[in-house]
Scaffold this active site. Structure first.
Site, PDB file in Angstrom:
ATOM      1  N   LYS A 176      -7.793  -1.211   6.782  1.00  0.00           N
ATOM      2  CA  LYS A 176      -8.221  -2.002   5.612  1.00  0.00           C
ATOM      3  C   LYS A 176      -7.196  -3.053   5.232  1.00  0.00           C
ATOM      4  O   LYS A 176      -7.545  -4.121   4.736  1.00  0.00           O
ATOM      5  CB  LYS A 176      -8.620  -1.118   4.441  1.00  0.00           C
ATOM      6  CG  LYS A 176      -7.542  -0.300   3.830  1.00  0.00           C
ATOM      7  CD  LYS A 176      -8.119   0.531   2.685  1.00  0.00           C
ATOM      8  CE  LYS A 176      -7.242   1.715   2.402  1.00  0.00           C
ATOM      9  NZ  LYS A 176      -7.843   2.973   2.743  1.00  0.00           N
ATOM     10  N   SER A 215      -6.572   4.611   8.551  1.00  0.00           N
ATOM     11  CA  SER A 215      -7.254   4.291   7.292  1.00  0.00           C
ATOM     12  C   SER A 215      -6.527   3.136   6.589  1.00  0.00           C
ATOM     13  O   SER A 215      -7.131   2.128   6.214  1.00  0.00           O
ATOM     14  CB  SER A 215      -7.267   5.546   6.402  1.00  0.00           C
ATOM     15  OG  SER A 215      -7.486   5.218   5.065  1.00  0.00           O
ATOM     16  N   ARG A 219     -13.241  12.423   3.756  1.00  0.00           N
ATOM     17  CA  ARG A 219     -11.994  13.181   3.936  1.00  0.00           C
ATOM     18  C   ARG A 219     -11.497  13.735   2.609  1.00  0.00           C
ATOM     19  O   ARG A 219     -10.932  14.833   2.545  1.00  0.00           O
ATOM     20  CB  ARG A 219     -10.918  12.291   4.582  1.00  0.00           C
ATOM     21  CG  ARG A 219     -11.183  12.034   6.060  1.00  0.00           C
ATOM     22  CD  ARG A 219     -10.317  10.881   6.582  1.00  0.00           C
ATOM     23  NE  ARG A 219      -8.916  11.116   6.374  1.00  0.00           N
ATOM     24  CZ  ARG A 219      -8.044  10.186   5.942  1.00  0.00           C
ATOM     25  NH1 ARG A 219      -8.446   8.948   5.697  1.00  0.00           N
ATOM     26  NH2 ARG A 219      -6.789  10.470   5.763  1.00  0.00           N
ATOM     27  N   HIS A 268       0.838  -1.198   0.000  1.00  0.00           N
ATOM     28  CA  HIS A 268       0.000   0.000   0.000  1.00  0.00           C
ATOM     29  C   HIS A 268       0.868   1.242   0.000  1.00  0.00           C
ATOM     30  O   HIS A 268       1.868   1.303   0.694  1.00  0.00           O
ATOM     31  CB  HIS A 268      -0.911   0.016   1.235  1.00  0.00           C
ATOM     32  CG  HIS A 268      -2.094   0.915   1.067  1.00  0.00           C
ATOM     33  ND1 HIS A 268      -3.272   0.488   0.491  1.00  0.00           N
ATOM     34  CD2 HIS A 268      -2.289   2.225   1.373  1.00  0.00           C
ATOM     35  CE1 HIS A 268      -4.138   1.485   0.469  1.00  0.00           C
ATOM     36  NE2 HIS A 268      -3.559   2.556   0.990  1.00  0.00           N
ATOM     37  N   ASP A 278     -13.715   2.838   7.075  1.00  0.00           N
ATOM     38  CA  ASP A 278     -12.700   3.531   6.272  1.00  0.00           C
ATOM     39  C   ASP A 278     -13.273   3.948   4.927  1.00  0.00           C
ATOM     40  O   ASP A 278     -12.993   5.042   4.434  1.00  0.00           O
ATOM     41  CB  ASP A 278     -11.464   2.647   6.056  1.00  0.00           C
ATOM     42  CG  ASP A 278     -10.492   3.337   5.110  1.00  0.00           C
ATOM     43  OD1 ASP A 278     -10.045   4.440   5.442  1.00  0.00           O
ATOM     44  OD2 ASP A 278     -10.244   2.809   4.011  1.00  0.00           O
TER      45      ASP A 278
HETATM   46  N1  URA Z   1      -4.305   6.062   1.588  1.00  0.00           N
HETATM   47  C1  URA Z   1      -5.312   5.552   2.325  1.00  0.00           C
HETATM   48  O1  URA Z   1      -5.746   4.422   2.087  1.00  0.00           O
HETATM   49  N2  URA Z   1      -5.824   6.305   3.288  1.00  0.00           N
HETATM   50  C2  URA Z   1      -5.384   7.528   3.572  1.00  0.00           C
HETATM   51  O2  URA Z   1      -5.871   8.140   4.478  1.00  0.00           O
HETATM   52  C3  URA Z   1      -4.323   8.068   2.802  1.00  0.00           C
HETATM   53  C4  URA Z   1      -3.801   7.301   1.806  1.00  0.00           C
END
Ligand code: URA
Length: 433
Positions: A187, A183, A168, A82, A161
Site C-alpha cells: 500500500k 501489507s 487477518r 508507516h 491488502d
Molecule cells: N500494518 C499494516 O499496514 N499491515 C500489517 O500487516 C501490520 C501493520
C-alpha cells in the site's frame, strides 16, 4: 489451478510460485475465492512462513491488484510514514503536522485498528465530521493547499491488502513477517510517495516481540522499497510498554494535541522528533540534526498545532476541536486500578493493554464491529515509576459496566511490580537504511 492445492502446498511447507500467489490474490479481489479459503491460507503462511522471493512476489501481486496513485502534480519531495503497529501509538497525529509545518508535503495513507493495535483513521474520526474517505483529487489538492492529507485505503489502492488486512485482524494471522511486510509495502508503494520512513515496533505490544525479528522485518521492507526505486528507511522503536500514557481513540487524540502544545509525554515527543528528522532530511537534503532543529521550532511556535487544525478543517472536521479537545467524545464512567502496596512498576505487557482497550469497545471483535471512540485507558504509572499504596496505577474510561470489569481484569494482568527500582528500555533501538 485450485485454491485447495495452494493451501495444501503451503500447509505442507512448500514455497508458492509467482503464478500461485497471483492466482489467489486476483481471485480473492474478484470475489471468486471465499474468505474461509483465504483464512486457511493465511494460517498456513503464519505457521510455515514465506521466503524472500515469495514475500516479494506477494507484495507485487498486492500492489498490482489496484492502481498506483500519481502524485506528480504535487510539488516537492513527498514523504509517507508507516508504523508496524503498536499500543498508544498516536505518532502520526503529532508527526505529520510537524513535518508539514516544515514545508515538506505529507501525503499519507493510513489504516484502521488491527488486532490489539490502534489505527490512525479510527483515532482521527474522533473529530466530528472528519473523513479520510476522500477522492484522489481531493487528497492531492489538500496536500498542495494545506501541505498535508491523510486518506484511507480506497477500493482501488492495493485492494488485496484492504481485504486481507480486515480478514487477518479477526483470524489471528497478523503477526507474520511476510504478511506484514507485503501489507505495508504494497500500500505504501501504491500511494506513490517519493520517500517512506518506517517505524518498526519491537516488544510486548508489537507484532514483532523481539529486536532480532524487528530488525529482520525492517530489512525486508527497506529492501522491497529500494528495489522499487523509493527512498526507504526504518527506525526500530520500543514497544515493550505503550507509547505515551493514553490508549484508545479520542483519549489518544487529546494526548497528541497536548504534545503539540508542548505538554505531552517525552517518549512520544522524542519518537516524533526522530522519525520527523528523517522525513524532513529526505525531502530537504539537510542533515537529520538540522531537520530536528526545524521540527523543534514548529513545535515551539505552535505552527505544527495550527497545521493540525488546518488539516482537520480541510477534511470536514471543526478546527476549534483542536484548540478545545474537551469537545472530543468522552466516556460516561471511569474506574481506577489502584496499588495495594508501595512498589515500582517493573513491566507492562502492552498487548494486554491494547486488548483491555478493545474489550472496553475501543477495537473490533469482528469485521463488522463499530468502535466506541470515547473509551480508553490512561496509564498513570509506567515502567520504572513508583506507586504508593492506594495510588492510581491506571484509569479506565468506558460506557458499560460489564466491559469495564472485563477491561480491568485484563489490565491487572498486564502490570508487574517490583520492590526495587527498575530500568526502562531504550526508546530508539536502531536504524535500517
Ligand atoms: N500494518 C499494516 O499496514 N499491515 C500489517 O500487516 C501490520 C501493520
Amino acid at each position: 489451478m485450485l485454491m485447495v492445492d495452494i493451501i495444501r502446498k503451503k500447509r505442507d511447507g512448500g514455497s508458492l510460485t509467482k503464478e500461485e500467489i497471483e492466482f489467489f490474490i486476483n481471485g480473492y479481489v474478484k470475489g471468486e475465492i471465499p474468505d474461509y479459503q483465504v483464512s486457511a491460507l493465511m494460517m498456513a503462511i503464519f505457521f510455515k512462513g514465506m521466503n524472500d522471493e515469495e514475500t516479494g512476489n506477494l507484495t507485487l501481486a498486492m500492489l498490482h491488484s489496484g492502481e498506483k496513485l500519481d502524485l506528480s502534480s504535487i510539488k516537492g519531495f513527498k514523504v509517507d510514514k508507516h508504523s508496524t503497529g503498536g499500543v498508544g501509538d498516536k505518532t502520526s497525529l503529532v508527526l505529520t503536522p510537524m513535518v508539514a509545518a516544515c514545508n515538506v508535503p505529507v501525503a499519507k495513507m493510513s489504516g484502521r485498528g488491527l488486532g490489539h493495535t490502534g489505527g490512525t483513521i479510527d483515532k482521527l474520526e474522533s473529530f466530528k465530521g472528519f473523513s479520510t474517505a476522500i477522492s484522489n483529487e481531493q487528497f492531492i489538492n489538500n496536500v498542495n493547499t494545506v501541505g498535508i492529507s491523510i486518506m484511507g485505503q480506497t477500493k482501488d489502492l492495493a485492494p488485496a491488502d484492504k481485504l486481507l488486512y480486515a480478514l487477518r485482524d479477526v483470524t489471528a494471522t497478523v503477526d507474520n513477517m511476510s504478511l506484514i511486510a507485503s501489507s505495508i509495502m504494497s500500500k505504501k508503494l501504491a500511494a506513490g510517495a517519493d520517500g517512506i520512513v518506517l517505524d518498526v515496533k519491537s516488544g510486548s505490544g508489537a507484532f514483532m516481540k523481539n529486536d532480532r525479528d524487528a530488525f529482520e522485518l525492517a530489512e525486508k521492507m527497506v529492501a522491497i522499497g529500494k528495489h522499487s526505486g523509493v527512498k526507504t528507511m526504518a527506525v526500530i522503536s520500543d514497544m515493550d510498554q505503550p507509547l505515551g500514557r493514553a490508549v484508545g481513540n479520542a483519549i489518544e487524540v487529546r494526548e497528541a494535541i497536548d504534545t503539540l502544545y508542548g505538554r505531552g509525554p517525552e517518549d512520544l515527543k522524542e519518537l516524533c522528533l526522530t522519525l520527523g528528522s528523517y522525513m524532513v532530511s529526505f525531502a530537504k537534503n539537510v542533515t537529520p540534526d538540522e531537520a530536528r532543529s526545524m521540527l523543534h521550532e514548529v513545535l515551539e511556535n505552535k505552527k505544527a498545532l495550527d497545521k493540525l487544525a488546518d488539516f482537520i478543517e480541510a477534511q470536514g472536521g471543526d478546527r476549534n476541536d483542536v484548540y478545545n479537545p474537551d469537545n472530543l467524545p468522552k466516556a460516561s464512567k471511569t474506574i481506577e486500578f489502584k496499588a495495594d502496596r508501595d512498589w515500582y512498576v517493573s513491566s507492562i505487557m502492552s498487548e494486554d493493554i491494547g486488548t483491555a482497550s478493545l474489550l472496553l469497545g475501543g477495537g473490533r471483535r469482528s469485521k463488522e464491529d463499530v468502535i466506541d471512540l470515547s473509551v480508553g485507558i490512561y496509564l498513570n504509572k509506567k515502567v520504572g515509576e513508583k506507586c504508593s499504596k492506594g495510588e492510581c496505577i491506571a484509569t479506565l474510561y468506558g460506557n458499560d459496566d460489564g466491559k469495564l470489569s472485563e477491561g480491568l481484569e485484563r489490565l491487572r494482568k498486564a502490570y508487574d511490580f517490583s520492590d526495587t527500582p527498575v530500568e526502562t528500555s531504550k526508546l530508539i533501538k536502531g536504524i535500517v537504511d
